[in-house]
Enzyme design. Structure first.
Site, PDB file in Angstrom:
ATOM      1  N   GLU A  96      -0.283   7.754  -2.065  1.00 40.68           N
ATOM      2  CA  GLU A  96      -0.380   7.978  -3.502  1.00 40.68           C
ATOM      3  C   GLU A  96      -0.274   9.462  -3.852  1.00 40.68           C
ATOM      4  O   GLU A  96       0.351   9.814  -4.850  1.00 40.68           O
ATOM      5  CB  GLU A  96      -1.710   7.399  -4.014  1.00 40.68           C
ATOM      6  CG  GLU A  96      -1.928   7.519  -5.503  1.00 40.68           C
ATOM      7  CD  GLU A  96      -1.043   6.595  -6.325  1.00 40.68           C
ATOM      8  OE1 GLU A  96      -0.945   6.815  -7.540  1.00 40.68           O
ATOM      9  OE2 GLU A  96      -0.455   5.656  -5.757  1.00 40.68           O
ATOM     10  N   HIS A 108       1.622   9.905 -11.060  1.00 43.55           N
ATOM     11  CA  HIS A 108       1.341   8.512 -11.417  1.00 43.55           C
ATOM     12  C   HIS A 108       0.740   8.426 -12.826  1.00 43.55           C
ATOM     13  O   HIS A 108      -0.338   7.859 -13.027  1.00 43.55           O
ATOM     14  CB  HIS A 108       0.397   7.871 -10.389  1.00 43.55           C
ATOM     15  CG  HIS A 108       0.489   6.365 -10.380  1.00 43.55           C
ATOM     16  ND1 HIS A 108       0.034   5.597  -9.330  1.00 43.55           N
ATOM     17  CD2 HIS A 108       0.966   5.478 -11.290  1.00 43.55           C
ATOM     18  CE1 HIS A 108       0.223   4.315  -9.598  1.00 43.55           C
ATOM     19  NE2 HIS A 108       0.787   4.223 -10.778  1.00 43.55           N
ATOM     20  N   ARG A 124       6.308   1.515  -7.293  1.00 47.12           N
ATOM     21  CA  ARG A 124       5.387   1.800  -6.191  1.00 47.12           C
ATOM     22  C   ARG A 124       6.133   2.590  -5.124  1.00 47.12           C
ATOM     23  O   ARG A 124       7.303   2.311  -4.830  1.00 47.12           O
ATOM     24  CB  ARG A 124       4.829   0.506  -5.576  1.00 47.12           C
ATOM     25  CG  ARG A 124       3.837  -0.253  -6.443  1.00 47.12           C
ATOM     26  CD  ARG A 124       2.522   0.502  -6.605  1.00 47.12           C
ATOM     27  NE  ARG A 124       1.522  -0.271  -7.340  1.00 47.12           N
ATOM     28  CZ  ARG A 124       1.348  -0.224  -8.643  1.00 47.12           C
ATOM     29  NH1 ARG A 124       2.142   0.544  -9.385  1.00 47.12           N
ATOM     30  NH2 ARG A 124       0.405  -0.945  -9.221  1.00 47.12           N
TER      31      ARG A 124
END
Length: 341
Positions: free
Chosen positions: A280, A299, A252
């Site tokens: 993100e 991601h 993360r």
């Protein structure tokens, strides 16, 4: 495990189709239909419309996925017969709360299935980092000859005898350790929850975080994102890394002080392979996009494409196991939530 079901328990789905292609192919829906009553193969995308009200009123097993609406008190009020929620994805944080556990509803998830592609991505990243693959590629493409790439082959690079530091013996961290075992790496681990005996069983050397940062040629981050772990990789720890070392983050973004990471990356002293950021999606002006010593991906280390079918298979297996009165293999309890990623 105790549960009260009809002869063919009612099963429904809640997820966003655009984000969950391949999770539940027809063959898996048919497996469920052989043992339960699939109310509607089309997943719910919201819980506040007439269709959801009708489905939830009958649902005993709810299989969720990415993009599922939150299972809050209002949703639960519409689902008086709900006995099991199986999340065909990784983390359930943000999807459910205490009200579900208060009702005694069982919860399971497919985080173990999602861990496999992340670990595979990490293995590839470690091997490529050790051989300086991205540097070779960039120089070769830029020069259209091998004048600068050939001398690099004589440097102290490659994957023989290198030290890999694993931060976090999570599902993914453990799988990475397992995948690394056939290779000639020295593996050091930092995880305050792991004792010396368990570390020995894993085949790694347990160490302190600062010592890991200082000794590893490649550092791979696999810790959960919790208030206590926010920015655990900060300027002080990044400064401990060897010149030429590589930092990998598939966990993360919030675990890393990204301002500090960018600052050290701008010096060219270390490299980074980054699949997750905070936020993100980095701002358009972020140096992550432009630095030559950064390999940035959006991601995608977790399940993509056909890898997503593993998630559905694990969820369906759990639902069938529950219907048959067998223990869940991946049950989540209320007390687990505080330590989950």
């Amino acid at each position: 495990m105790t549960q009260s079901f009809s002869d063919r328990p009612a099963i429904a789905f809640a997820m966003l189709p655009s984000r969950t292609q391949h999770v539940l192919p027809d063959a898996l829906i048919q497996r469920l239909g052989a043992i339960g009553n699939v109310l509607d193969a089309a997943p719910m995308q919201r819980f506040d419309d007439a269709r959801a009200a009708k489905l939830l009123a009958e649902t005993e097993i709810l299989i969720t996925g990415w993009g599922s609406p939150t299972i809050n008190a209002a949703a639960l009020a519409q689902a008086p017969h709900l006995r099991l929620v199986v999340h065909a994805a990784g983390t359930v944080k943000g999807l459910l709360g205490d009200s579900l556990f208060d009702r005694g509803i069982f919860v399971s998830h497919a985080a173990q299935a999602n861990a496999l592609p992340v670990a595979e991505f990490t293995l590839a990243a470690i091997i490529f980092a050790g051989k300086k693959i991205f540097q070779f590629r960039d120089l070769y493409v830029a020069d259209r000859n091998r004048k600068r790439t050939q001398p690099i082959q004589a440097e102290a690079i490659g994957n023989y005898g290198r030290t890999v530091g694993i931060i976090g013996a999570s599902r993914i961290g453990r799988r990475v350790i397992e995948l690394l075992s056939p290779f000639d790496y020295r593996i050091v681990l930092y995880d305050p929850m792991i004792g010396d005996a368990e570390a020995a069983t894993l085949g790694v050397e347990k160490t302190k975080l600062d010592a890991l940062m200082a000794s590893a040629d490649i550092v791979s981050l696999h810790a959960p994102s919790l208030p206590a772990t926010r920015h655990m990789i900060d300027a002080q720890r990044l400064a401990l890394m060897k010149d030429g070392a590589t930092f990998i983050n598939t966990a993360r973004g919030a675990l890393v002080d990204e301002t500090a990471l960018i600052a050290v990356l701008k010096t060219g002293r270390i490299d980074a392979i980054i699949d997750v950021t905070d936020p993100e999606i980095p701002e358009a002006a972020s140096a992550f996009y432009d630095l030559p010593n950064v390999f940035l991906t959006p991601h995608i280390a977790g399940a993509v494409g056909l890898e997503r079918t593993r998630l559905g298979e694990m969820a369906v297996d759990e639902a069938i196991r529950f219907i048959e009165g067998k223990p869940l293999l991946y049950e989540i309890r209320r007390e687990d939530m505080a330590l989950m990623a």
